[in-house]
Design an enzyme around this catalytic site. Structure first.
Site, PDB file in Angstrom:
ATOM      1  N   LYS A 155      -6.435  -0.679  15.586  1.00 45.29           N
ATOM      2  CA  LYS A 155      -7.010   0.022  14.442  1.00 45.29           C
ATOM      3  C   LYS A 155      -8.313   0.731  14.815  1.00 45.29           C
ATOM      4  O   LYS A 155      -8.623   1.805  14.271  1.00 45.29           O
ATOM      5  CB  LYS A 155      -7.243  -0.960  13.292  1.00 45.29           C
ATOM      6  CG  LYS A 155      -5.958  -1.480  12.661  1.00 45.29           C
ATOM      7  CD  LYS A 155      -5.158  -0.365  11.982  1.00 45.29           C
ATOM      8  CE  LYS A 155      -4.004  -0.900  11.161  1.00 45.29           C
ATOM      9  NZ  LYS A 155      -3.271   0.154  10.442  1.00 45.29           N
ATOM     10  N   ASN A 195       0.233   4.964   7.456  1.00 43.90           N
ATOM     11  CA  ASN A 195      -0.038   3.713   6.752  1.00 43.90           C
ATOM     12  C   ASN A 195       0.604   2.503   7.421  1.00 43.90           C
ATOM     13  O   ASN A 195       0.130   1.383   7.245  1.00 43.90           O
ATOM     14  CB  ASN A 195       0.480   3.840   5.309  1.00 43.90           C
ATOM     15  CG  ASN A 195       0.479   2.520   4.570  1.00 43.90           C
ATOM     16  OD1 ASN A 195      -0.569   1.911   4.385  1.00 43.90           O
ATOM     17  ND2 ASN A 195       1.655   2.071   4.159  1.00 43.90           N
ATOM     18  N   ASP A 242      11.750   2.827  14.102  1.00 53.53           N
ATOM     19  CA  ASP A 242      10.890   1.728  14.530  1.00 53.53           C
ATOM     20  C   ASP A 242       9.766   2.310  15.381  1.00 53.53           C
ATOM     21  O   ASP A 242      10.020   2.955  16.398  1.00 53.53           O
ATOM     22  CB  ASP A 242      11.708   0.718  15.338  1.00 53.53           C
ATOM     23  CG  ASP A 242      10.919  -0.533  15.706  1.00 53.53           C
ATOM     24  OD1 ASP A 242       9.673  -0.497  15.654  1.00 53.53           O
ATOM     25  OD2 ASP A 242      11.553  -1.541  16.065  1.00 53.53           O
ATOM     26  N   ILE A 287       0.840  -1.198   0.000  1.00 54.81           N
ATOM     27  CA  ILE A 287       0.000   0.000   0.000  1.00 54.81           C
ATOM     28  C   ILE A 287       0.872   1.243   0.000  1.00 54.81           C
ATOM     29  O   ILE A 287       0.573   2.229  -0.684  1.00 54.81           O
ATOM     30  CB  ILE A 287      -0.951  -0.011   1.204  1.00 54.81           C
ATOM     31  CG1 ILE A 287      -1.950  -1.175   1.087  1.00 54.81           C
ATOM     32  CG2 ILE A 287      -1.703   1.318   1.303  1.00 54.81           C
ATOM     33  CD1 ILE A 287      -2.848  -1.337   2.298  1.00 54.81           C
ATOM     34  N   TYR A 322      -4.504  -6.316  16.842  1.00 53.56           N
ATOM     35  CA  TYR A 322      -4.452  -5.408  15.691  1.00 53.56           C
ATOM     36  C   TYR A 322      -5.781  -4.673  15.544  1.00 53.56           C
ATOM     37  O   TYR A 322      -5.814  -3.458  15.300  1.00 53.56           O
ATOM     38  CB  TYR A 322      -4.151  -6.247  14.458  1.00 53.56           C
ATOM     39  CG  TYR A 322      -4.195  -5.540  13.130  1.00 53.56           C
ATOM     40  CD1 TYR A 322      -3.088  -4.844  12.655  1.00 53.56           C
ATOM     41  CD2 TYR A 322      -5.315  -5.634  12.307  1.00 53.56           C
ATOM     42  CE1 TYR A 322      -3.103  -4.240  11.399  1.00 53.56           C
ATOM     43  CE2 TYR A 322      -5.342  -5.033  11.057  1.00 53.56           C
ATOM     44  CZ  TYR A 322      -4.240  -4.332  10.609  1.00 53.56           C
ATOM     45  OH  TYR A 322      -4.271  -3.739   9.386  1.00 53.56           O
TER      46      TYR A 322
END
Length: 261
Positions: free
Chosen positions: A158, A90, A63, A26, A154
């Site tokens: 998000k 992103n 990082d 992406i 995750y």
């Protein structure tokens, strides 16, 4: 603050765009899309080799798990190159696909990368955008933020990004800041090549869940981000745009298997 143009141009020519996770599928589609509109594109990733050969004006290496390194990289970048006009958050990472695979270490790592690290990138940039009186943030979130499709840690991160995005839209709008999120479903990046080599039958299991009968492409995700950061979306802030081939619109297998003939 960017305003619509009389000829429908997106107003991104000459604008400085910073993209995190620039070396991924992406990320590379985002670079191509913004470069194609005449933007000045900077990219960040955790290893220089991931972005060394990409068509970028500036390269940042840090990082997201390292708060001090992230903050220093962003502060140095702003001091050297100025405040970007557009920030595309992103970068992302997941390994724990089900609750059985999520322990304390997995949870902390995925929250640190996908939520906390994004905050450490965004907060200083937004502070400087606010002083300037204009800026645009696009978060690449996920359909996992909108419903449970696995990857619990995750997903939590998000979903947190969407809440953070809304906070920015509401509390920083008076400073000319717009913030929005794109929520992709499964994206046909090169990462899928390795999975399909191991499990050739996987695609046949995945595609029936998508009303369009396919996964979305990296370019389709990039074009959604371009739209939200452009003058075409000048009145849009605090919004979440799903780019998911219809996954979150409803349960197609249920329709086919339970209600179908």
């Amino acid at each position: 603050m960017t305003s619509p143009t009389s000829h429908g141009e997106p107003g991104l020519k000459g604008k400085h765009v910073l993209i995190t996770g620039a070396g991924g599928g992406i990320g590379q589609a985002l670079i191509e899309a913004y470069n194609g509109l005449g933007a000045i594109v900077s990219g960040a990733d955790q290893e220089r080799r991931l972005i060394e050969t990409l068509p970028l004006s500036n390269r940042l290496v840090f990082d997201l798990n390292d708060k001090a390194a992230t903050s220093k990289a962003i502060d140095d970048f702003i001091a050297d190159r100025g405040v970007p006009d557009v920030l595309i958050n992103n970068a992302g990472f997941t390994r724990g696909e089900t609750l059985d695979q999520v322990d304390g270490d997995v949870w902390e790592q995925e929250i640190a990368t996908n939520l906390n690290g994004v905050f450490h990138v965004t907060a200083p940039i937004v502070a400087n955008m606010s002083k300037r009186g204009s800026g645009n943030i696009v978060f690449i979130s996920s359909v996992n933020a909108l419903g449970h499709y696995g990857n619990p840690a995750y997903s939590a991160a998000k979903a947190g990004l969407i809440s953070y995005m809304k906070a920015l839209a509401v509390e920083r709008g008076r400073f000319g800041i717009r913030a929005n999120a794109v929520c992709p479903g499964s994206v046909r990046t090169p990462a899928w090549d390795h999975r399909l080599q191991r499990e050739p039958e996987l695609l046949a299991k995945v595609l029936p869940h998508y009303p369009l009968g396919r996964m979305v492409t990296p370019d389709e995700v990039a074009q959604a981000a371009v739209f939200l950061s452009s003058s075409a979306a000048s009145g849009i802030t605090g919004a979440t745009l799903s780019v998911d081939a219809g996954l979150t619109a409803g349960n197609l297998p249920f329709i086919n298997d339970v209600l179908g003939d």
